[in-house]
Write a protein that holds these residues in place. Structure first.
Motif, mmCIF file in Angstrom:
data_model
loop_
_atom_site.group_PDB
_atom_site.id
_atom_site.type_symbol
_atom_site.label_atom_id
_atom_site.label_comp_id
_atom_site.label_asym_id
_atom_site.label_seq_id
_atom_site.Cartn_x
_atom_site.Cartn_y
_atom_site.Cartn_z
ATOM 1 N N ASN A 27 0.845 -1.196 0.000
ATOM 2 C CA ASN A 27 0.000 0.000 0.000
ATOM 3 C C ASN A 27 0.880 1.246 0.000
ATOM 4 O O ASN A 27 1.131 1.856 1.047
ATOM 5 C CB ASN A 27 -0.898 -0.001 1.237
ATOM 6 C CG ASN A 27 -2.055 -0.962 1.122
ATOM 7 O OD1 ASN A 27 -1.887 -2.091 0.690
ATOM 8 N ND2 ASN A 27 -3.241 -0.526 1.511
ATOM 9 N N MET A 28 1.347 1.621 -1.152
ATOM 10 C CA MET A 28 2.136 2.843 -1.291
ATOM 11 C C MET A 28 2.032 3.337 -2.716
ATOM 12 O O MET A 28 1.806 2.556 -3.645
ATOM 13 C CB MET A 28 3.612 2.598 -0.928
ATOM 14 C CG MET A 28 4.352 1.695 -1.887
ATOM 15 S SD MET A 28 6.132 1.664 -1.621
ATOM 16 C CE MET A 28 6.563 3.353 -1.966
ATOM 17 N N GLY A 29 2.195 4.645 -2.891
ATOM 18 C CA GLY A 29 2.119 5.219 -4.234
ATOM 19 C C GLY A 29 0.857 4.755 -4.950
ATOM 20 O O GLY A 29 -0.236 4.739 -4.383
ATOM 21 N N ARG A 30 1.037 4.355 -6.209
ATOM 22 C CA ARG A 30 -0.072 3.824 -7.001
ATOM 23 C C ARG A 30 0.035 2.302 -7.148
ATOM 24 O O ARG A 30 -0.469 1.738 -8.110
ATOM 25 C CB ARG A 30 -0.113 4.483 -8.382
ATOM 26 C CG ARG A 30 -0.364 5.980 -8.354
ATOM 27 C CD ARG A 30 -0.674 6.539 -9.743
ATOM 28 N NE ARG A 30 0.310 6.122 -10.718
ATOM 29 C CZ ARG A 30 0.019 5.507 -11.876
ATOM 30 N NH1 ARG A 30 -1.231 5.253 -12.196
ATOM 31 N NH2 ARG A 30 0.989 5.161 -12.707
ATOM 32 N N GLY A 31 0.688 1.663 -6.180
ATOM 33 C CA GLY A 31 0.826 0.217 -6.253
ATOM 34 C C GLY A 31 -0.506 -0.498 -6.129
ATOM 35 O O GLY A 31 -0.783 -1.455 -6.866
ATOM 36 N N ILE A 32 -1.340 -0.044 -5.201
ATOM 37 C CA ILE A 32 -2.681 -0.616 -5.025
ATOM 38 C C ILE A 32 -3.720 0.270 -5.703
ATOM 39 O O ILE A 32 -4.360 -0.134 -6.670
ATOM 40 C CB ILE A 32 -3.012 -0.779 -3.528
ATOM 41 C CG1 ILE A 32 -1.984 -1.693 -2.841
ATOM 42 C CG2 ILE A 32 -4.436 -1.319 -3.373
ATOM 43 C CD1 ILE A 32 -1.969 -3.118 -3.321
ATOM 44 N N TYR A 33 -3.862 1.483 -5.200
ATOM 45 C CA TYR A 33 -4.854 2.406 -5.748
ATOM 46 C C TYR A 33 -4.347 2.995 -7.058
ATOM 47 O O TYR A 33 -3.221 3.466 -7.147
ATOM 48 C CB TYR A 33 -5.148 3.515 -4.730
ATOM 49 C CG TYR A 33 -5.566 2.973 -3.374
ATOM 50 C CD1 TYR A 33 -6.811 2.392 -3.201
ATOM 51 C CD2 TYR A 33 -4.700 3.016 -2.289
ATOM 52 C CE1 TYR A 33 -7.207 1.884 -1.968
ATOM 53 C CE2 TYR A 33 -5.077 2.514 -1.048
ATOM 54 C CZ TYR A 33 -6.330 1.938 -0.893
ATOM 55 O OH TYR A 33 -6.708 1.430 0.320
ATOM 56 N N LYS A 34 -5.199 2.925 -8.084
ATOM 57 C CA LYS A 34 -4.868 3.336 -9.462
ATOM 58 C C LYS A 34 -3.953 2.327 -10.165
ATOM 59 O O LYS A 34 -3.542 2.542 -11.306
ATOM 60 C CB LYS A 34 -4.221 4.733 -9.516
ATOM 61 C CG LYS A 34 -5.073 5.843 -8.933
ATOM 62 C CD LYS A 34 -6.332 6.057 -9.757
ATOM 63 C CE LYS A 34 -7.155 7.215 -9.216
ATOM 64 N NZ LYS A 34 -8.377 7.449 -10.021
ATOM 65 N N GLY A 35 -3.647 1.232 -9.451
ATOM 66 C CA GLY A 35 -2.846 0.168 -10.046
ATOM 67 C C GLY A 35 -3.658 -1.109 -10.089
ATOM 68 O O GLY A 35 -4.297 -1.447 -11.087
ATOM 69 N N LEU A 349 4.978 -5.074 -7.867
ATOM 70 C CA LEU A 349 4.255 -5.699 -8.965
ATOM 71 C C LEU A 349 3.664 -4.698 -9.958
ATOM 72 O O LEU A 349 3.785 -4.878 -11.171
ATOM 73 C CB LEU A 349 3.146 -6.588 -8.383
ATOM 74 C CG LEU A 349 2.359 -7.468 -9.357
ATOM 75 C CD1 LEU A 349 3.283 -8.362 -10.154
ATOM 76 C CD2 LEU A 349 1.336 -8.309 -8.590
ATOM 77 N N VAL A 350 3.022 -3.630 -9.442
ATOM 78 C CA VAL A 350 2.349 -2.663 -10.319
ATOM 79 C C VAL A 350 2.750 -1.243 -9.917
ATOM 80 O O VAL A 350 2.684 -0.870 -8.738
ATOM 81 C CB VAL A 350 0.813 -2.810 -10.230
ATOM 82 C CG1 VAL A 350 0.128 -1.862 -11.229
ATOM 83 C CG2 VAL A 350 0.377 -4.249 -10.498
ATOM 84 N N ASN A 351 3.209 -0.468 -10.881
ATOM 85 C CA ASN A 351 3.516 0.971 -10.779
ATOM 86 C C ASN A 351 4.718 1.310 -9.911
ATOM 87 O O ASN A 351 5.571 2.112 -10.303
ATOM 88 C CB ASN A 351 2.299 1.767 -10.295
ATOM 89 C CG ASN A 351 1.224 1.890 -11.350
ATOM 90 O OD1 ASN A 351 1.509 1.879 -12.545
ATOM 91 N ND2 ASN A 351 -0.019 1.988 -10.934
ATOM 92 N N VAL A 352 4.806 0.769 -8.725
ATOM 93 C CA VAL A 352 5.905 1.088 -7.816
ATOM 94 C C VAL A 352 7.072 0.141 -8.095
ATOM 95 O O VAL A 352 6.963 -1.059 -7.857
ATOM 96 C CB VAL A 352 5.444 0.956 -6.349
ATOM 97 C CG1 VAL A 352 6.599 1.189 -5.393
ATOM 98 C CG2 VAL A 352 4.298 1.922 -6.063
ATOM 99 N N ILE A 353 8.198 0.703 -8.638
ATOM 100 C CA ILE A 353 9.348 -0.110 -9.078
ATOM 101 C C ILE A 353 8.873 -1.465 -9.587
ATOM 102 O O ILE A 353 9.198 -2.517 -9.038
ATOM 103 C CB ILE A 353 10.427 -0.238 -7.980
ATOM 104 C CG1 ILE A 353 9.842 -0.635 -6.618
ATOM 105 C CG2 ILE A 353 11.235 1.043 -7.874
ATOM 106 C CD1 ILE A 353 10.917 -0.939 -5.561
#
Length: 489
Positions: A27-35, A349-353
């Protein structure tokens, strides 16, 4: 340029645990939300999950996903993210100085895992919380009892327990940046008691204790020794984390950095086995390399990210082709250590590195996507002890570095896969493969992923693609390439 590989079925390093192709969703950046979770977007399903992301994750074939962190977990109250969404509190996240809406929590994560055909690796908060909270979360997830937290799960619409097997006991607790940072003795004692309590609740689980956050920390080695001395009998794995920094010394140094991973693993194995010997134990602690990746592209941008936003653009590295080859070599390194590395999570996995980068209208599979996908797809069976011969070049940090980085995997009784990186930027390599001295090959397939520009990054309009190579009696590796060669012997 000539390269050669030698292996024999009699000399196996060990069976490959598919969980070395796992990942992290924090739960950071757009890893969950918007990802992963983007309700209201036309690309999302009725549960708010991005359908294009689901397809990409399924293509990666990720067997297990670590959640909810990462640094995030060390001040997280998991119970804020369950129950009716309109009753969930909005909270500050101390780790990343952002706002957590709690609209995505444990139940949403478990529902999403079903859609991507994966399983959970759940982390508990041992930063600001402890034994009781860890047991409450375990009860919520795994217990079929007529008790408070198991009944809460049922009230929330989930009658059948999730039966999560693998549990991380905190995250990077050696690190001064971690909320609730502890000394090695404090943490070791807490882990020991937490693991005992959780196992008394569910004896089927396995636990991961935090090793050092990286190999350059001042306490590396001392941390592992002290922690394991406290909790050796009650944990199953020790974690390792490693991120590769910017290529300040050039491309040829950058693509050799997987040698750091090799040295790091050897050191941690030695530390674990030293404690085993001291304790006169018959138990072996294995490794969960549960965070690793290249991370440097977004550093300058992240210095200017404003605090207390919801799902800000953070750690959104845009990877290039030299990063892809380094990731490929790191995967080869993990395969060479399958006797002790049983779990590994590319982060994230998604968006964050991440190998998957989303926008409102679609996604990009970054350059690192292909080697991650290939090892998950073809890296099954057992790893053979592989002798690699090729010309080499000099790197001050590592000495002689071979242009060829490779390993042979035995998939079945007569089927093999070779993963190979040609680090040379301009020269093709002719590759000779010798297995069991006199085996002959048939039904050979060769996938090649190459690019003449080390700094090339995929975009929505243009990307490097994997191609099938037709080898006419001689296997050739293109300059600066990742290769997957399968054959029957």
């Amino acid at each position: 340029m000539q390269g050669a590989l030698y292996a024999n079925d009699l000399f196996s390093i060990g069976k490959i645990d598919h969980r070395i192709s796992s990942s992290l969703a924090e739960n950071m950046g757009r890893g969950i939300y918007k990802g992963i979770y983007d309700p209201g977007n036309d690309l999302s399903d009725s549960d708010g999950f991005r359908k294009d992301v689901i397809s990409a994750v399924k293509e990666l074939n990720v067997p297990m996903i670590r959640y909810p962190g990462g640094n995030f977990v060390s001040s997280y109250h998991w119970e804020d993210g369950i129950g009716p969404k309109n009753q969930r509190p909005q909270k500050v996240d101390l780790a990343w100085q952002s706002i957590e809406s709690n609209q995505f929590g444990v139940d949403e994560f478990m529902a999403w895992l079903k859609k991507v055909s994966s399983t959970a690796m759940m982390a508990v908060n041992l930063g600001t919380r402890g034994i009781e909270d860890a047991c409450n979360l375990l009860e919520y997830c795994n217990m079929d009892t007529n008790t408070y937290w198991a009944n809460k799960r049922r009230e929330n619409g989930h009658e059948v327990p999730y039966h999560i097997k693998t549990w991380c006991l905190g995250n990077e607790m050696d690190a001064p940046w971690q909320i609730g940072h502890k000394t090695s003795h404090e943490y070791g004692e807490l882990v020991n008691e937490t693991a005992k309590a959780m196992r008394s609740l569910d004896p089927t689980i396995e636990t991961v204790v935090c090793g050092s956050s990286n190999e350059d920390t001042p306490t590396f080695g001392i941390w592992e020794t002290n922690v394991l001395n406290e909790c050796y009998d009650n944990v199953d794995y020790i974690s390792m984390h490693q991120y590769y920094d910017l290529p300040a010394k050039g491309t040829m140094h950058h693509v050799a950095k997987s040698l750091r991973m090799d040295q790091f693993i050897n050191s941690v194995v030695a530390l674990c086995d030293a404690v085993k010997a001291t304790k006169k134990s018959s138990k072996t602690i294995n490794i969960s390399f549960d965070e690793w990746n290249v991370w440097y592209h977004s550093n300058e941008h992240d210095e200017h990210v404003k605090s207390w936003q919801q799902a800000p653009h953070r750690l959104e590295d845009v990877y290039n082709f030299e990063d892809a080859l380094l990731v490929g070599s790191s995967l080869i390194t993990l395969l060479k250590h399958v006797d002790r590395v049983k779990i590994a999570c590319f982060a994230q996995l998604v968006n964050v590195i991440a190998p998957i980068l989303t926008s409102e209208n679609g996604l990009i599979e970054q350059t690192i996507f292909m080697p991650i996908r290939d090892v998950s797809k073809y890296g099954y069976g057992e790893t053979l002890r592989t002798s690699v011969q090729s010309p080499s070049y000099q790197v001050p940090e590592f000495g002689d570095v071979q242009y060829l980085d490779s390993v042979i995997v035995k998939n079945s009784a007569d089927t093999y896969t070779v993963f190979a990186v040609n680090r040379h930027e301009t020269e093709t390599m002719n590759l000779a493969i010798n297995i069991n001295d006199d085996d002959r090959f048939q039904e050979t397939s060769h996938l090649s992923y190459s690019c003449s520009d080390p700094k090339f990054s995929n975009t929505a309009d243009q990307s490097v693609t994997e191609e099938t190579v037709h080898d006419d009696g001689q296997i050739t590796l293109k300059p600066f390439s990742w290769n997957v060669i399968t054959f029957k012997a």
